[in-house]
Design a protein around this motif. Structure first.
Motif, PDB file in Angstrom:
ATOM      1  N   ALA A  84       0.828  -1.202   0.000  1.00  8.96           N
ATOM      2  CA  ALA A  84       0.000   0.000   0.000  1.00  8.96           C
ATOM      3  C   ALA A  84       0.862   1.252   0.000  1.00  8.96           C
ATOM      4  O   ALA A  84       0.606   2.198  -0.756  1.00  8.96           O
ATOM      5  N   GLU A  85       1.878   1.253   0.815  1.00  7.03           N
ATOM      6  CA  GLU A  85       2.743   2.429   0.886  1.00  7.03           C
ATOM      7  C   GLU A  85       3.514   2.616  -0.414  1.00  7.03           C
ATOM      8  O   GLU A  85       3.742   3.729  -0.873  1.00  7.03           O
ATOM      9  N   ARG A  86       3.883   1.519  -1.002  1.00  7.15           N
ATOM     10  CA  ARG A  86       4.592   1.592  -2.278  1.00  7.15           C
ATOM     11  C   ARG A  86       3.720   2.252  -3.329  1.00  7.15           C
ATOM     12  O   ARG A  86       4.178   3.084  -4.104  1.00  7.15           O
ATOM     13  N   GLU A  87       2.459   1.889  -3.345  1.00 10.24           N
ATOM     14  CA  GLU A  87       1.529   2.490  -4.302  1.00 10.24           C
ATOM     15  C   GLU A  87       1.343   3.979  -4.035  1.00 10.24           C
ATOM     16  O   GLU A  87       1.303   4.788  -4.961  1.00 10.24           O
ATOM     17  N   ARG A  88       1.218   4.314  -2.762  1.00 10.11           N
ATOM     18  CA  ARG A  88       1.055   5.716  -2.398  1.00 10.11           C
ATOM     19  C   ARG A  88       2.263   6.534  -2.869  1.00 10.11           C
ATOM     20  O   ARG A  88       2.130   7.630  -3.411  1.00 10.11           O
ATOM     21  N   ILE A  89       3.431   5.954  -2.671  1.00 14.63           N
ATOM     22  CA  ILE A  89       4.653   6.656  -3.063  1.00 14.63           C
ATOM     23  C   ILE A  89       4.714   6.810  -4.578  1.00 14.63           C
ATOM     24  O   ILE A  89       5.080   7.873  -5.093  1.00 14.63           O
ATOM     25  N   ASP A  90       4.332   5.769  -5.301  1.00 16.39           N
ATOM     26  CA  ASP A  90       4.293   5.864  -6.762  1.00 16.39           C
ATOM     27  C   ASP A  90       3.373   7.005  -7.196  1.00 16.39           C
ATOM     28  O   ASP A  90       3.732   7.808  -8.055  1.00 16.39           O
ATOM     29  N   ALA A  91       2.198   7.060  -6.596  1.00 25.46           N
ATOM     30  CA  ALA A  91       1.245   8.102  -6.963  1.00 25.46           C
ATOM     31  C   ALA A  91       1.818   9.478  -6.647  1.00 25.46           C
ATOM     32  O   ALA A  91       1.680  10.428  -7.430  1.00 25.46           O
ATOM     33  N   GLN A  92       2.467   9.569  -5.506  1.00 29.69           N
ATOM     34  CA  GLN A  92       3.043  10.848  -5.106  1.00 29.69           C
ATOM     35  C   GLN A  92       4.136  11.282  -6.081  1.00 29.69           C
ATOM     36  O   GLN A  92       4.225  12.451  -6.458  1.00 29.69           O
TER      37      GLN A  92
ATOM     38  N   GLU B  87      13.575  22.725  -7.566  1.00 29.92           N
ATOM     39  CA  GLU B  87      14.636  22.006  -6.846  1.00 29.92           C
ATOM     40  C   GLU B  87      14.065  21.206  -5.690  1.00 29.92           C
ATOM     41  O   GLU B  87      14.453  20.059  -5.452  1.00 29.92           O
ATOM     42  N   ARG B  88      13.136  21.844  -4.972  1.00 37.50           N
ATOM     43  CA  ARG B  88      12.519  21.156  -3.834  1.00 37.50           C
ATOM     44  C   ARG B  88      11.818  19.891  -4.307  1.00 37.50           C
ATOM     45  O   ARG B  88      11.916  18.838  -3.702  1.00 37.50           O
ATOM     46  N   ILE B  89      11.122  20.009  -5.430  1.00 37.88           N
ATOM     47  CA  ILE B  89      10.394  18.865  -5.963  1.00 37.88           C
ATOM     48  C   ILE B  89      11.356  17.766  -6.412  1.00 37.88           C
ATOM     49  O   ILE B  89      11.136  16.580  -6.146  1.00 37.88           O
ATOM     50  N   ASP B  90      12.445  18.160  -7.022  1.00 33.24           N
ATOM     51  CA  ASP B  90      13.459  17.182  -7.406  1.00 33.24           C
ATOM     52  C   ASP B  90      13.961  16.417  -6.187  1.00 33.24           C
ATOM     53  O   ASP B  90      14.057  15.191  -6.197  1.00 33.24           O
ATOM     54  N   ALA B  91      14.268  17.169  -5.137  1.00 27.56           N
ATOM     55  CA  ALA B  91      14.772  16.538  -3.926  1.00 27.56           C
ATOM     56  C   ALA B  91      13.735  15.588  -3.350  1.00 27.56           C
ATOM     57  O   ALA B  91      14.055  14.477  -2.899  1.00 27.56           O
ATOM     58  N   GLN B  92      12.486  16.022  -3.364  1.00 26.66           N
ATOM     59  CA  GLN B  92      11.413  15.201  -2.826  1.00 26.66           C
ATOM     60  C   GLN B  92      11.259  13.911  -3.620  1.00 26.66           C
ATOM     61  O   GLN B  92      11.083  12.828  -3.049  1.00 26.66           O
ATOM     62  N   ILE B  93      11.342  14.027  -4.933  1.00 28.36           N
ATOM     63  CA  ILE B  93      11.249  12.835  -5.770  1.00 28.36           C
ATOM     64  C   ILE B  93      12.406  11.883  -5.453  1.00 28.36           C
ATOM     65  O   ILE B  93      12.221  10.668  -5.368  1.00 28.36           O
ATOM     66  N   ALA B  94      13.572  12.449  -5.229  1.00 28.58           N
ATOM     67  CA  ALA B  94      14.734  11.611  -4.909  1.00 28.58           C
ATOM     68  C   ALA B  94      14.498  10.849  -3.606  1.00 28.58           C
ATOM     69  O   ALA B  94      14.773   9.641  -3.513  1.00 28.58           O
ATOM     70  N   GLU B  95      13.947  11.544  -2.597  1.00 31.02           N
ATOM     71  CA  GLU B  95      13.686  10.877  -1.317  1.00 31.02           C
ATOM     72  C   GLU B  95      12.641   9.783  -1.478  1.00 31.02           C
ATOM     73  O   GLU B  95      12.788   8.675  -0.954  1.00 31.02           O
ATOM     74  N   LEU B  96      11.587  10.112  -2.210  1.00 27.06           N
ATOM     75  CA  LEU B  96      10.526   9.116  -2.407  1.00 27.06           C
ATOM     76  C   LEU B  96      11.078   7.898  -3.144  1.00 27.06           C
ATOM     77  O   LEU B  96      10.745   6.758  -2.820  1.00 27.06           O
ATOM     78  N   THR B  97      11.919   8.153  -4.118  1.00 29.56           N
ATOM     79  CA  THR B  97      12.499   7.046  -4.873  1.00 29.56           C
ATOM     80  C   THR B  97      13.376   6.175  -3.976  1.00 29.56           C
ATOM     81  O   THR B  97      13.329   4.939  -4.057  1.00 29.56           O
ATOM     82  N   ALA B  98      14.123   6.819  -3.099  1.00 25.78           N
ATOM     83  CA  ALA B  98      14.984   6.064  -2.185  1.00 25.78           C
ATOM     84  C   ALA B  98      14.142   5.176  -1.273  1.00 25.78           C
ATOM     85  O   ALA B  98      14.454   3.996  -1.070  1.00 25.78           O
ATOM     86  N   VAL B  99      13.071   5.736  -0.739  1.00 28.96           N
ATOM     87  CA  VAL B  99      12.218   4.948   0.149  1.00 28.96           C
ATOM     88  C   VAL B  99      11.558   3.815  -0.636  1.00 28.96           C
ATOM     89  O   VAL B  99      11.481   2.678  -0.157  1.00 28.96           O
ATOM     90  N   ARG B 100      11.125   4.123  -1.838  1.00 28.09           N
ATOM     91  CA  ARG B 100      10.486   3.076  -2.644  1.00 28.09           C
ATOM     92  C   ARG B 100      11.443   1.922  -2.889  1.00 28.09           C
ATOM     93  O   ARG B 100      11.051   0.755  -2.821  1.00 28.09           O
TER      94      ARG B 100
END
Lengths: 122, 122
Positions: A84-92, B87-100
DNA sequence: CTTGCCTCTGACGTCAACGTCAGGTTTTAG
DNA sequence: CTAAAACCTGACGTTGACGTCAGAGGCAAG
Protein backbone atom coordinates in the motif's frame (compact mmCIF):
# COMPACT_ATOMS: atom_id res chain seq x y z
CA UNK A 1 26.38 8.42 23.48
CA UNK A 2 23.87 10.81 25.01
CA UNK A 3 20.92 12.46 23.36
CA UNK A 4 22.66 15.70 22.38
CA UNK A 5 25.37 13.90 20.48
CA UNK A 6 22.90 11.61 18.74
CA UNK A 7 20.92 14.67 17.73
CA UNK A 8 23.89 16.39 16.13
CA UNK A 9 25.11 13.19 14.51
CA UNK A 10 21.77 12.37 12.97
CA UNK A 11 20.77 15.92 12.18
CA UNK A 12 17.52 16.06 14.11
CA UNK A 13 16.54 17.93 17.26
CA UNK A 14 16.71 16.57 20.77
CA UNK A 15 12.98 17.07 20.99
CA UNK A 16 12.45 14.96 17.89
CA UNK A 17 14.45 12.08 19.39
CA UNK A 18 12.35 12.10 22.53
CA UNK A 19 9.27 12.21 20.34
CA UNK A 20 10.47 9.19 18.36
CA UNK A 21 10.94 7.30 21.58
CA UNK A 22 7.48 8.33 22.72
CA UNK A 23 6.11 6.90 19.46
CA UNK A 24 7.98 3.64 19.96
CA UNK A 25 10.31 4.19 17.03
CA UNK A 26 13.48 4.46 19.06
CA UNK A 27 14.59 2.85 22.31
CA UNK A 28 17.27 3.96 24.70
CA UNK A 29 19.19 2.63 27.64
CA UNK A 30 19.38 4.79 30.71
CA UNK A 31 22.36 5.89 32.77
CA UNK A 32 22.12 5.39 36.55
CA UNK A 33 20.93 9.00 36.77
CA UNK A 34 18.20 8.43 34.21
CA UNK A 35 19.79 10.00 31.16
CA UNK A 36 19.27 8.38 27.79
CA UNK A 37 22.21 6.44 26.39
CA UNK A 38 22.35 5.23 22.79
CA UNK A 39 24.54 2.70 21.01
CA UNK A 40 26.37 3.67 17.82
CA UNK A 41 23.84 2.22 15.33
CA UNK A 42 21.14 4.52 16.67
CA UNK A 43 22.29 7.29 14.34
CA UNK A 44 21.59 5.14 11.29
CA UNK A 45 18.22 4.20 12.64
CA UNK A 46 17.31 7.82 13.21
CA UNK A 47 18.36 8.73 9.69
CA UNK A 48 16.19 5.94 8.36
CA UNK A 49 13.27 7.18 10.43
CA UNK A 50 13.78 10.66 9.03
CA UNK A 51 13.87 9.31 5.50
CA UNK A 52 10.58 7.53 6.03
CA UNK A 53 9.02 10.64 7.56
CA UNK A 54 10.19 12.72 4.64
CA UNK A 55 8.49 10.28 2.29
CA UNK A 56 5.22 11.07 4.00
CA UNK A 57 4.86 8.01 6.23
CA UNK A 58 3.18 8.56 9.58
CA UNK A 59 4.56 7.49 12.94
CA UNK A 60 2.12 4.62 13.04
CA UNK A 61 3.12 3.34 9.63
CA UNK A 62 6.80 3.71 10.38
CA UNK A 63 6.28 1.84 13.61
CA UNK A 64 4.76 -1.00 11.66
CA UNK A 65 7.24 -1.09 8.83
CA UNK A 66 10.50 -0.19 10.53
CA UNK A 67 11.15 -3.69 11.90
CA UNK A 68 10.87 -5.35 8.52
CA UNK A 69 12.70 -2.60 6.67
CA UNK A 70 15.59 -3.10 9.05
CA UNK A 71 15.42 -6.88 9.23
CA UNK A 72 14.41 -7.44 5.60
CA UNK A 73 11.73 -9.84 6.82
CA UNK A 74 8.03 -9.13 6.49
CA UNK A 75 4.98 -10.69 8.08
CA UNK A 76 1.91 -11.06 5.84
CA UNK A 77 0.24 -8.00 7.39
CA UNK A 78 3.37 -5.96 6.95
CA UNK A 79 3.63 -7.13 3.37
CA UNK A 80 0.18 -5.70 2.67
CA UNK A 81 1.15 -2.41 4.28
CA UNK A 82 4.37 -2.35 2.30
CA UNK A 83 2.46 -2.72 -0.94
CA UNK A 84 0.00 0.00 0.00
CA UNK A 85 2.74 2.43 0.89
CA UNK A 86 4.59 1.59 -2.28
CA UNK A 87 1.53 2.49 -4.30
CA UNK A 88 1.06 5.72 -2.40
CA UNK A 89 4.65 6.66 -3.06
CA UNK A 90 4.29 5.86 -6.76
CA UNK A 91 1.25 8.10 -6.96
CA UNK A 92 3.04 10.85 -5.11
CA UNK A 93 6.00 10.65 -7.47
CA UNK A 94 3.61 10.89 -10.40
CA UNK A 95 2.02 14.03 -8.99
CA UNK A 96 5.36 15.61 -8.26
CA UNK A 97 6.54 14.80 -11.76
CA UNK A 98 3.43 16.38 -13.25
CA UNK A 99 3.93 19.57 -11.28
CA UNK A 100 7.60 19.65 -12.17
CA UNK A 101 6.70 19.47 -15.83
CA UNK A 102 4.27 22.34 -15.51
CA UNK A 103 6.90 24.41 -13.76
CA UNK A 104 9.46 23.50 -16.38
CA UNK A 105 7.16 24.72 -19.11
CA UNK A 106 6.86 28.10 -17.46
CA UNK A 107 10.59 28.23 -16.83
CA UNK A 108 11.31 27.45 -20.47
CA UNK A 109 8.90 30.16 -21.57
CA UNK A 110 10.42 32.74 -19.28
CA UNK A 111 13.86 31.95 -20.70
CA UNK A 112 12.69 32.32 -24.27
CA UNK A 113 13.16 35.98 -25.25
CA UNK A 114 10.76 35.66 -28.16
CA UNK A 115 7.94 34.76 -25.79
CA UNK A 116 8.49 37.33 -23.11
CA UNK A 117 6.80 40.05 -25.09
CA UNK A 118 3.88 40.07 -22.69
CA UNK A 119 5.83 41.02 -19.64
CA UNK A 120 6.94 44.64 -19.28
CA UNK A 121 8.83 45.71 -16.17
CA UNK A 122 7.76 49.08 -14.80
CA UNK B 1 -22.32 27.51 -11.52
CA UNK B 2 -22.62 27.65 -7.77
CA UNK B 3 -20.19 26.37 -5.15
CA UNK B 4 -21.74 22.95 -4.68
CA UNK B 5 -21.51 22.09 -8.32
CA UNK B 6 -17.96 23.37 -8.57
CA UNK B 7 -17.09 21.24 -5.58
CA UNK B 8 -18.43 18.05 -7.11
CA UNK B 9 -16.94 18.84 -10.51
CA UNK B 10 -13.49 19.51 -9.16
CA UNK B 11 -13.56 16.86 -6.48
CA UNK B 12 -12.91 19.04 -3.46
CA UNK B 13 -15.14 20.10 -0.59
CA UNK B 14 -17.22 23.24 -0.43
CA UNK B 15 -15.22 24.25 2.60
CA UNK B 16 -12.00 23.90 0.65
CA UNK B 17 -13.27 26.19 -2.09
CA UNK B 18 -14.17 28.88 0.42
CA UNK B 19 -10.74 28.42 1.96
CA UNK B 20 -9.07 28.85 -1.43
CA UNK B 21 -10.95 32.08 -1.92
CA UNK B 22 -9.92 33.23 1.52
CA UNK B 23 -6.31 32.58 0.53
CA UNK B 24 -6.72 34.54 -2.66
CA UNK B 25 -6.30 31.52 -4.92
CA UNK B 26 -9.80 31.60 -6.32
CA UNK B 27 -12.19 34.44 -7.07
CA UNK B 28 -15.94 34.34 -7.49
CA UNK B 29 -18.71 36.53 -8.74
CA UNK B 30 -21.73 36.94 -6.52
CA UNK B 31 -25.39 36.51 -7.28
CA UNK B 32 -27.69 39.34 -6.17
CA UNK B 33 -28.37 37.39 -2.99
CA UNK B 34 -24.68 37.00 -2.27
CA UNK B 35 -24.09 33.45 -3.37
CA UNK B 36 -20.86 32.60 -5.13
CA UNK B 37 -21.05 32.10 -8.88
CA UNK B 38 -18.21 30.59 -10.89
CA UNK B 39 -17.46 30.49 -14.61
CA UNK B 40 -16.74 27.18 -16.32
CA UNK B 41 -12.93 27.38 -16.27
CA UNK B 42 -12.96 27.54 -12.47
CA UNK B 43 -13.02 23.74 -12.29
CA UNK B 44 -9.72 23.50 -14.14
CA UNK B 45 -8.21 26.12 -11.92
CA UNK B 46 -9.32 24.26 -8.81
CA UNK B 47 -7.83 21.03 -10.10
CA UNK B 48 -4.58 22.82 -10.77
CA UNK B 49 -4.63 24.25 -7.26
CA UNK B 50 -5.18 20.78 -5.87
CA UNK B 51 -2.31 19.41 -7.92
CA UNK B 52 0.01 22.07 -6.57
CA UNK B 53 -1.14 21.40 -3.01
CA UNK B 54 -0.57 17.71 -3.48
CA UNK B 55 2.96 18.46 -4.58
CA UNK B 56 3.57 20.09 -1.24
CA UNK B 57 3.31 23.74 -2.20
CA UNK B 58 1.87 26.07 0.43
CA UNK B 59 -0.98 28.50 -0.12
CA UNK B 60 1.47 31.36 -0.20
CA UNK B 61 3.65 29.74 -2.82
CA UNK B 62 0.68 28.75 -4.93
CA UNK B 63 -0.61 32.29 -4.69
CA UNK B 64 2.68 33.53 -6.06
CA UNK B 65 3.10 30.94 -8.81
CA UNK B 66 -0.44 30.33 -9.94
CA UNK B 67 -0.64 33.43 -12.18
CA UNK B 68 2.45 32.51 -14.18
CA UNK B 69 1.65 28.80 -14.30
CA UNK B 70 -1.68 29.70 -15.87
CA UNK B 71 -0.43 32.51 -18.09
CA UNK B 72 2.92 30.90 -18.93
CA UNK B 73 4.59 34.21 -18.22
CA UNK B 74 6.94 34.77 -15.29
CA UNK B 75 8.29 37.88 -13.66
CA UNK B 76 11.92 37.74 -12.49
CA UNK B 77 10.84 37.18 -8.86
CA UNK B 78 8.49 34.44 -9.87
CA UNK B 79 11.20 32.84 -11.98
CA UNK B 80 13.40 32.59 -8.91
CA UNK B 81 10.57 31.01 -6.94
CA UNK B 82 9.86 28.61 -9.76
CA UNK B 83 13.46 27.45 -9.76
CA UNK B 84 13.46 26.99 -5.99
CA UNK B 85 10.27 24.95 -6.05
CA UNK B 86 11.59 22.89 -8.92
CA UNK B 87 14.64 22.01 -6.85
CA UNK B 88 12.52 21.16 -3.83
CA UNK B 89 10.39 18.87 -5.96
CA UNK B 90 13.46 17.18 -7.41
CA UNK B 91 14.77 16.54 -3.93
CA UNK B 92 11.41 15.20 -2.83
CA UNK B 93 11.25 12.83 -5.77
CA UNK B 94 14.73 11.61 -4.91
CA UNK B 95 13.69 10.88 -1.32
CA UNK B 96 10.53 9.12 -2.41
CA UNK B 97 12.50 7.05 -4.87
CA UNK B 98 14.98 6.06 -2.18
CA UNK B 99 12.22 4.95 0.15
CA UNK B 100 10.49 3.08 -2.64
CA UNK B 101 13.67 1.17 -3.33
CA UNK B 102 14.01 0.21 0.31
CA UNK B 103 10.43 -0.99 0.38
CA UNK B 104 10.94 -2.90 -2.86
CA UNK B 105 13.90 -4.71 -1.36
CA UNK B 106 11.80 -5.89 1.54
CA UNK B 107 8.95 -6.82 -0.75
CA UNK B 108 11.26 -8.85 -2.96
CA UNK B 109 12.64 -10.63 0.09
CA UNK B 110 9.22 -11.46 1.43
CA UNK B 111 8.23 -12.94 -1.92
CA UNK B 112 11.32 -15.10 -2.05
CA UNK B 113 10.44 -18.41 -0.39
CA UNK B 114 14.08 -19.28 0.13
CA UNK B 115 14.52 -16.23 2.30
CA UNK B 116 11.42 -16.46 4.40
CA UNK B 117 12.94 -19.07 6.67
CA UNK B 118 13.11 -16.62 9.53
CA UNK B 119 9.40 -15.97 9.77
CA UNK B 120 7.19 -18.61 11.36
CA UNK B 121 3.49 -17.96 11.68
CA UNK B 122 2.00 -19.05 14.99
C1' DC C 1 32.38 24.57 45.30
C1' DT C 2 30.30 26.70 41.71
C1' DT C 3 29.68 27.88 37.21
C1' DG C 4 27.83 26.56 32.99
C1' DC C 5 26.17 23.25 29.97
C1' DC C 6 23.46 19.03 29.34
C1' DT C 7 19.58 16.38 30.53
C1' DC C 8 15.03 15.17 32.63
C1' DT C 9 9.63 15.29 32.75
C1' DG C 10 5.48 17.57 31.86
C1' DA C 11 2.77 20.55 29.56
C1' DC C 12 1.27 24.09 26.57
C1' DG C 13 2.07 26.38 21.77
C1' DT C 14 2.29 26.13 16.58
C1' DC C 15 0.94 25.75 11.81
C1' DA C 16 -1.68 24.52 7.62
C1' DA C 17 -5.60 22.89 5.36
C1' DC C 18 -9.33 22.12 6.07
C1' DG C 19 -13.84 19.68 9.16
C1' DT C 20 -17.70 20.83 11.66
C1' DC C 21 -21.22 23.28 13.98
C1' DA C 22 -24.47 27.26 14.79
C1' DG C 23 -27.80 30.27 13.28
C1' DG C 24 -29.70 32.46 9.51
C1' DT C 25 -30.93 33.31 4.29
C1' DT C 26 -31.85 31.61 -0.51
C1' DT C 27 -33.16 28.55 -4.01
C1' DT C 28 -35.71 24.79 -5.77
C1' DA C 29 -39.11 20.94 -6.05
C1' DG C 30 -43.73 19.80 -5.58
C1' DC D 1 -46.90 28.14 -0.19
C1' DT D 2 -43.92 25.06 2.11
C1' DA D 3 -40.40 21.97 3.06
C1' DA D 4 -36.04 20.37 1.73
C1' DA D 5 -31.70 21.34 0.02
C1' DA D 6 -28.10 24.51 -0.80
C1' DC D 7 -25.82 28.58 0.60
C1' DC D 8 -23.97 32.35 3.74
C1' DT D 9 -20.65 34.14 7.67
C1' DG D 10 -18.22 33.35 11.75
C1' DA D 11 -15.96 30.66 14.77
C1' DC D 12 -14.12 26.80 17.08
C1' DG D 13 -12.09 21.87 16.47
C1' DT D 14 -8.60 18.56 14.42
C1' DT D 15 -4.17 16.35 13.36
C1' DG D 16 0.90 15.36 13.32
C1' DA D 17 5.49 16.41 14.29
C1' DC D 18 7.55 18.67 16.63
C1' DG D 19 9.01 23.90 19.25
C1' DT D 20 9.35 26.01 23.50
C1' DC D 21 9.19 26.95 28.25
C1' DA D 22 9.36 25.85 33.35
C1' DG D 23 11.45 23.89 37.09
C1' DA D 24 14.67 20.57 38.73
C1' DG D 25 18.56 17.51 38.64
C1' DG D 26 23.29 15.81 36.62
C1' DC D 27 28.30 16.40 35.12
C1' DA D 28 33.04 18.00 33.83
C1' DA D 29 36.31 22.05 34.56
C1' DG D 30 38.80 25.24 37.24
Amino acid sequence: MRIGELASRSGVSVRALRYYEEQGLLTSLRSPAGQRVYPEPAADRVRLIQLLYSAGLSSRTILELLPCVESQVATPESAARLGAERERIDAQIAELTAVRERLDEVIAMSLDPAHNCEYRPV
